[in-house]
Design a protein around this motif. Structure first.
Motif, PDB file in Angstrom:
ATOM      1  N   TYR A 144       0.792  -1.237   0.000  1.00  0.00           N
ATOM      2  CA  TYR A 144       0.000   0.000   0.000  1.00  0.00           C
ATOM      3  C   TYR A 144       0.823   1.286   0.000  1.00  0.00           C
ATOM      4  O   TYR A 144       0.266   2.362   0.200  1.00  0.00           O
ATOM      5  N   ALA A 145       2.112   1.219  -0.245  1.00  0.00           N
ATOM      6  CA  ALA A 145       2.977   2.402  -0.157  1.00  0.00           C
ATOM      7  C   ALA A 145       2.503   3.550  -1.048  1.00  0.00           C
ATOM      8  O   ALA A 145       2.520   4.705  -0.633  1.00  0.00           O
ATOM      9  N   VAL A 146       2.091   3.248  -2.258  1.00  0.00           N
ATOM     10  CA  VAL A 146       1.717   4.312  -3.191  1.00  0.00           C
ATOM     11  C   VAL A 146       0.210   4.513  -3.306  1.00  0.00           C
ATOM     12  O   VAL A 146      -0.255   5.298  -4.129  1.00  0.00           O
ATOM     13  N   MET A 147      -0.544   3.812  -2.497  1.00  0.00           N
ATOM     14  CA  MET A 147      -1.996   3.987  -2.481  1.00  0.00           C
ATOM     15  C   MET A 147      -2.342   5.257  -1.700  1.00  0.00           C
ATOM     16  O   MET A 147      -1.629   5.649  -0.783  1.00  0.00           O
ATOM     17  N   ASN A 148      -3.456   5.872  -2.045  1.00  0.00           N
ATOM     18  CA  ASN A 148      -3.897   7.091  -1.371  1.00  0.00           C
ATOM     19  C   ASN A 148      -4.943   6.775  -0.311  1.00  0.00           C
ATOM     20  O   ASN A 148      -5.817   5.943  -0.519  1.00  0.00           O
ATOM     21  N   PHE A 149      -4.833   7.483   0.807  1.00  0.00           N
ATOM     22  CA  PHE A 149      -5.763   7.352   1.923  1.00  0.00           C
ATOM     23  C   PHE A 149      -6.197   8.744   2.351  1.00  0.00           C
ATOM     24  O   PHE A 149      -5.482   9.717   2.150  1.00  0.00           O
ATOM     25  N   LYS A 150      -7.361   8.794   2.951  1.00  0.00           N
ATOM     26  CA  LYS A 150      -7.880  10.075   3.452  1.00  0.00           C
ATOM     27  C   LYS A 150      -8.518   9.841   4.812  1.00  0.00           C
ATOM     28  O   LYS A 150      -9.236   8.860   5.017  1.00  0.00           O
ATOM     29  N   CYS A 151      -8.274  10.751   5.729  1.00  0.00           N
ATOM     30  CA  CYS A 151      -8.896  10.675   7.051  1.00  0.00           C
ATOM     31  C   CYS A 151     -10.336  11.159   6.914  1.00  0.00           C
ATOM     32  O   CYS A 151     -10.586  12.292   6.510  1.00  0.00           O
ATOM     33  N   THR A 152     -11.275  10.274   7.238  1.00  0.00           N
ATOM     34  CA  THR A 152     -12.690  10.618   7.088  1.00  0.00           C
ATOM     35  C   THR A 152     -13.391  10.838   8.424  1.00  0.00           C
ATOM     36  O   THR A 152     -14.539  11.281   8.450  1.00  0.00           O
ATOM     37  N   LYS A 153     -12.684  10.525   9.515  1.00  0.00           N
ATOM     38  CA  LYS A 153     -13.305  10.714  10.823  1.00  0.00           C
ATOM     39  C   LYS A 153     -12.208  10.868  11.874  1.00  0.00           C
ATOM     40  O   LYS A 153     -11.205  10.161  11.829  1.00  0.00           O
ATOM     41  N   LYS A 154     -12.414  11.793  12.779  1.00  0.00           N
ATOM     42  CA  LYS A 154     -11.507  11.922  13.920  1.00  0.00           C
ATOM     43  C   LYS A 154     -12.314  12.350  15.136  1.00  0.00           C
ATOM     44  O   LYS A 154     -13.304  13.067  15.021  1.00  0.00           O
TER      45      LYS A 154
END
Length: 142
Positions: free
Chosen positions: A115-125
């Motif tokens: 998953y090194a080059v996969m994109n992630f986004k924080c959707t909840k904190k």
């Protein structure tokens, strides 16, 4: 009369010292909380790569270890009301979320390989109510 004035002056100085100490303690705690939250919130501003996600997971695990957060029978951190941090990841190919402990157990190298080059986004904190420290973050693969 002089004794009375000296006693009143000493009492006022003691009260002033206590108030100053309490204010400085409060302000130091606020600055510490802001710094801690900033370290995590920098990862919530837009998309991040998998390498950054494993960095934040390692940071959260280190923080939980440093703060002596207890674990359950499955080696999952038990949330407390002041300093615990939980991170979960939702992958595109899976219906459920994966806790950081499970990702950590599989190994950082394996995660980076996949998953090194996969994109992630924080959707909840979420934040602890008592301390206003970050307590939970959910990252979703995009």
């Amino acid at each position: 009369m002089k004794k009375f004035f000296i006693i009143i002056s000493i009492i006022i100085l003691i009260i002033l010292a206590v108030v100053t100490y309490k204010y400085n303690s409060y302000r130091t705690n606020e600055l510490r909380t802001e710094k801690l939250n900033r370290e995590y919130e920098v990862f919530t501003e837009g998309e991040i790569l998998g390498t950054s996600l494993i960095t934040i997971i390692n940071k959260a695990v280190d923080s939980n270890e440093k703060n002596e957060i207890n674990t359950d029978d499955n080696n999952m951190y038990i949330e407390n009301d002041t300093t615990s941090i939980k991170i979960e990841v939702k992958f595109l190919e899976a219906e459920n979320t994966f806790p950081m402990e499970r990702i950590q157990k599989l190994g950082s190298e394996e995660f980076i390989k996949n998953y090194a080059v996969m994109n992630f986004k924080c959707t909840k904190k979420e934040y602890h109510k008592k301390t206003n420290n970050i307590k939970y973050m959910l990252f979703e693969q995009i």
